[in-house]
Design a protein around this motif. Structure first.
Motif, PDB file in Angstrom:
ATOM      1  N   ARG A  88      83.016  35.346  30.347  1.00  0.00           N
ATOM      2  CA  ARG A  88      81.630  35.450  30.869  1.00  0.00           C
ATOM      3  C   ARG A  88      80.956  34.354  30.260  1.00  0.00           C
ATOM      4  O   ARG A  88      79.815  34.305  29.664  1.00  0.00           O
ATOM      5  CB  ARG A  88      80.987  36.432  30.377  1.00  0.00           C
ATOM      6  CG  ARG A  88      81.772  38.124  31.069  1.00  0.00           C
ATOM      7  CD  ARG A  88      81.445  37.966  32.476  1.00  0.00           C
ATOM      8  NE  ARG A  88      81.984  39.263  33.252  1.00  0.00           N
ATOM      9  CZ  ARG A  88      80.928  40.368  33.585  1.00  0.00           C
ATOM     10  NH1 ARG A  88      79.696  40.109  33.161  1.00  0.00           N
ATOM     11  NH2 ARG A  88      81.657  41.368  34.041  1.00  0.00           N
ATOM     12  N   GLY A  89      81.231  32.875  30.470  1.00  0.00           N
ATOM     13  CA  GLY A  89      80.569  31.804  29.895  1.00  0.00           C
ATOM     14  C   GLY A  89      79.825  31.335  31.037  1.00  0.00           C
ATOM     15  O   GLY A  89      78.582  31.827  30.990  1.00  0.00           O
ATOM     16  N   ARG A  90      80.110  30.332  31.667  1.00  0.00           N
ATOM     17  CA  ARG A  90      79.159  29.797  32.551  1.00  0.00           C
ATOM     18  C   ARG A  90      79.461  30.154  34.262  1.00  0.00           C
ATOM     19  O   ARG A  90      80.630  30.411  34.689  1.00  0.00           O
ATOM     20  CB  ARG A  90      79.290  28.205  32.711  1.00  0.00           C
ATOM     21  CG  ARG A  90      79.070  27.540  31.579  1.00  0.00           C
ATOM     22  CD  ARG A  90      79.288  26.001  31.344  1.00  0.00           C
ATOM     23  NE  ARG A  90      78.298  25.241  32.236  1.00  0.00           N
ATOM     24  CZ  ARG A  90      78.245  24.268  32.808  1.00  0.00           C
ATOM     25  NH1 ARG A  90      79.520  23.828  33.184  1.00  0.00           N
ATOM     26  NH2 ARG A  90      77.396  23.838  33.598  1.00  0.00           N
ATOM     27  N   ALA A  91      78.460  30.387  34.781  1.00  0.00           N
ATOM     28  CA  ALA A  91      78.437  30.851  36.152  1.00  0.00           C
ATOM     29  C   ALA A  91      77.615  29.939  37.352  1.00  0.00           C
ATOM     30  O   ALA A  91      76.583  29.230  36.548  1.00  0.00           O
ATOM     31  CB  ALA A  91      77.877  32.258  36.503  1.00  0.00           C
ATOM     32  N   LEU A  92      78.251  29.629  38.558  1.00  0.00           N
ATOM     33  CA  LEU A  92      77.571  28.782  39.403  1.00  0.00           C
ATOM     34  C   LEU A  92      77.368  29.455  40.563  1.00  0.00           C
ATOM     35  O   LEU A  92      78.132  30.027  41.181  1.00  0.00           O
ATOM     36  CB  LEU A  92      78.473  27.642  39.717  1.00  0.00           C
ATOM     37  CG  LEU A  92      78.336  26.512  40.693  1.00  0.00           C
ATOM     38  CD1 LEU A  92      76.734  25.803  40.249  1.00  0.00           C
ATOM     39  CD2 LEU A  92      79.289  25.724  40.919  1.00  0.00           C
ATOM     40  N   PHE A 102      83.595  26.102  35.394  1.00  0.00           N
ATOM     41  CA  PHE A 102      82.756  27.229  35.152  1.00  0.00           C
ATOM     42  C   PHE A 102      83.796  28.509  35.259  1.00  0.00           C
ATOM     43  O   PHE A 102      84.824  28.516  35.715  1.00  0.00           O
ATOM     44  CB  PHE A 102      81.881  27.572  36.391  1.00  0.00           C
ATOM     45  CG  PHE A 102      80.706  26.460  36.730  1.00  0.00           C
ATOM     46  CD1 PHE A 102      79.648  26.789  36.105  1.00  0.00           C
ATOM     47  CD2 PHE A 102      80.934  25.124  37.237  1.00  0.00           C
ATOM     48  CE1 PHE A 102      78.366  25.895  36.109  1.00  0.00           C
ATOM     49  CE2 PHE A 102      80.021  24.388  37.343  1.00  0.00           C
ATOM     50  CZ  PHE A 102      78.820  24.696  36.566  1.00  0.00           C
ATOM     51  N   ASP A 103      83.348  29.704  34.723  1.00  0.00           N
ATOM     52  CA  ASP A 103      84.232  31.098  34.769  1.00  0.00           C
ATOM     53  C   ASP A 103      84.026  31.664  36.201  1.00  0.00           C
ATOM     54  O   ASP A 103      84.989  32.261  36.215  1.00  0.00           O
ATOM     55  CB  ASP A 103      83.649  31.759  33.581  1.00  0.00           C
ATOM     56  CG  ASP A 103      84.172  31.132  32.182  1.00  0.00           C
ATOM     57  OD1 ASP A 103      85.324  30.424  32.183  1.00  0.00           O
ATOM     58  OD2 ASP A 103      83.193  31.288  31.355  1.00  0.00           O
ATOM     59  N   PHE A 104      82.953  31.389  36.933  1.00  0.00           N
ATOM     60  CA  PHE A 104      82.581  32.047  38.034  1.00  0.00           C
ATOM     61  C   PHE A 104      81.738  31.292  38.846  1.00  0.00           C
ATOM     62  O   PHE A 104      80.983  30.696  38.439  1.00  0.00           O
ATOM     63  CB  PHE A 104      81.843  33.582  37.478  1.00  0.00           C
ATOM     64  CG  PHE A 104      81.479  34.533  38.865  1.00  0.00           C
ATOM     65  CD1 PHE A 104      82.618  34.951  39.437  1.00  0.00           C
ATOM     66  CD2 PHE A 104      80.276  34.578  39.236  1.00  0.00           C
ATOM     67  CE1 PHE A 104      82.286  35.916  40.621  1.00  0.00           C
ATOM     68  CE2 PHE A 104      80.013  35.143  40.377  1.00  0.00           C
ATOM     69  CZ  PHE A 104      81.008  35.939  40.843  1.00  0.00           C
ATOM     70  N   VAL A 105      82.139  31.432  40.233  1.00  0.00           N
ATOM     71  CA  VAL A 105      81.340  30.749  41.047  1.00  0.00           C
ATOM     72  C   VAL A 105      81.098  31.703  42.507  1.00  0.00           C
ATOM     73  O   VAL A 105      81.912  32.296  42.735  1.00  0.00           O
ATOM     74  CB  VAL A 105      82.190  29.606  41.669  1.00  0.00           C
ATOM     75  CG1 VAL A 105      81.699  28.912  43.008  1.00  0.00           C
ATOM     76  CG2 VAL A 105      82.308  28.290  40.707  1.00  0.00           C
ATOM     77  N   ILE A 106      79.974  31.443  42.919  1.00  0.00           N
ATOM     78  CA  ILE A 106      79.619  32.313  44.088  1.00  0.00           C
ATOM     79  C   ILE A 106      78.790  31.655  44.924  1.00  0.00           C
ATOM     80  O   ILE A 106      78.120  30.750  44.942  1.00  0.00           O
ATOM     81  CB  ILE A 106      78.688  33.482  43.579  1.00  0.00           C
ATOM     82  CG1 ILE A 106      78.587  34.734  44.584  1.00  0.00           C
ATOM     83  CG2 ILE A 106      77.320  33.159  43.022  1.00  0.00           C
ATOM     84  CD1 ILE A 106      77.891  35.847  44.102  1.00  0.00           C
ATOM     85  N   SER A 107      79.033  31.840  46.352  1.00  0.00           N
ATOM     86  CA  SER A 107      78.369  31.339  47.452  1.00  0.00           C
ATOM     87  C   SER A 107      78.413  32.347  48.475  1.00  0.00           C
ATOM     88  O   SER A 107      79.159  32.507  48.981  1.00  0.00           O
ATOM     89  CB  SER A 107      78.688  29.986  47.843  1.00  0.00           C
ATOM     90  OG  SER A 107      78.126  29.421  48.847  1.00  0.00           O
ATOM     91  N   CYS A 108      76.987  32.952  48.862  1.00  0.00           N
ATOM     92  CA  CYS A 108      76.885  33.855  49.763  1.00  0.00           C
ATOM     93  C   CYS A 108      75.856  33.557  50.814  1.00  0.00           C
ATOM     94  O   CYS A 108      74.752  33.257  50.435  1.00  0.00           O
ATOM     95  CB  CYS A 108      76.611  35.391  49.184  1.00  0.00           C
ATOM     96  SG  CYS A 108      78.081  35.849  48.213  1.00  0.00           S
ATOM     97  N   ILE A 109      75.904  33.907  52.067  1.00  0.00           N
ATOM     98  CA  ILE A 109      75.358  33.555  53.186  1.00  0.00           C
ATOM     99  C   ILE A 109      74.592  32.103  53.188  1.00  0.00           C
ATOM    100  O   ILE A 109      73.466  31.760  53.496  1.00  0.00           O
ATOM    101  CB  ILE A 109      74.026  34.515  53.316  1.00  0.00           C
ATOM    102  CG1 ILE A 109      74.355  35.774  52.677  1.00  0.00           C
ATOM    103  CG2 ILE A 109      73.245  34.238  54.631  1.00  0.00           C
ATOM    104  CD1 ILE A 109      73.032  36.824  52.640  1.00  0.00           C
TER     105      ILE A 109
END
Length: 246
Positions: free
Chosen positions: A62-66, A124-131
């Motif tokens: 749970r470090g960096r998220a994009l 990053f520890d997590f990447v999200i892209s929606c719509i």
């Protein structure tokens, strides 16, 4: 084909919340009455899909998220509650300005996006892209997706939503062709649809699911779960995945 970046910048200037979620209650003249609903939906979305990815693949660092295509920060804000810090990327300066106003001192960096992600530093520890990717031409979007996945740390996760097929009639497809390829076609189709002639295009593109999954696998995401979605007659896929450690 219409310039998707230019049109997205126009949406950011004219009607940023509606551009993120195309419901009448999120128009500029009514968003203040529905602002809480708009952002609470983002909180529910992030919490749900994080729980899903961890349910199937185990706890994420749970470090960096994009958040790619962050808009006004609807998903970026809750990401900052689940991770130590977050980065929001968008092509529209007006969207980024609105997102900063919404952030209220949270540990979020909002950066102007480009195809090479040149302003983004580190991984990053997590990447999200929606719509988001559906509004970008497929060849460009696939290249961007590859770069996003490259930024995920081993053991980190990704949640990517994209459209795979528009189940439109022959006449709807003809209208889209006129809108995107005929000079003045956008203005004509807007007027026929009861909109202002200069309303920007909200481009929609169909991504090849097999090619997208192959791209995930090539980038080391060997654990994937795909959920089918239907958005007003458009088939879409929500892909949740975790990058292998080796």
């Amino acid at each position: 084909m219409a310039d998707s970046d230019h049109n997205w910048r126009l949406w950011g200037e004219r009607d940023p919340y509606y551009a993120v979620l195309t419901h009448a209650r999120f128009r500029s003249d009514s968003i203040e009455d529905h602002r809480r609903e708009f952002f609470e939906g983002g909180e529910v979305f992030v919490s749900h899909w994080l729980s899903q990815i961890e349910r199937y693949f185990g706890a994420l660092p749970r470090g960096r998220a994009l958040d790619f295509g962050c808009g006004v920060g609807r998903l970026t804000l809750p990401l900052a509650d689940h991770f130590e810090s977050a980065v929001g990327l968008d092509i529209a300066p007006a969207m980024l300005a609105e997102a900063r106003r919404n952030s209220d001192g949270r540990p979020i960096d909002y950066l102007l996006s480009d195809d090479s992600l040149s302003r983004v530093e580190g991984s990053f520890d997590f990447v999200i892209s929606c719509i988001v990717l559906q509004h970008i031409p497929v060849a460009r979007g696939m290249a961007i997706l590859g770069r996003l996945l490259d930024r995920v740390n081993p053991g980190g996760g990704a949640i990517i939503q994209l459209s795979t097929r528009r189940n439109h009639s022959r006449w709807q497809r003809l209208g889209e062709q006129i809108r995107h390829t005929v000079p003045g076609g956008q203005a004509v189709m807007n007027l026929l649809g009861g909109r202002a002639a200069d309303t920007p295009v909200m481009q929609m593109n169909e991504y090849p699911l097999d090619g997208v999954l192959r791209l995930f696998d090539e980038r080391g995401f060997h654990e994937m779960l795909v959920r089918y979605q239907n958005h007003g007659g458009t088939d879409a896929a929500m892909i949740i995945a975790r990058r292998s450690y080796a």
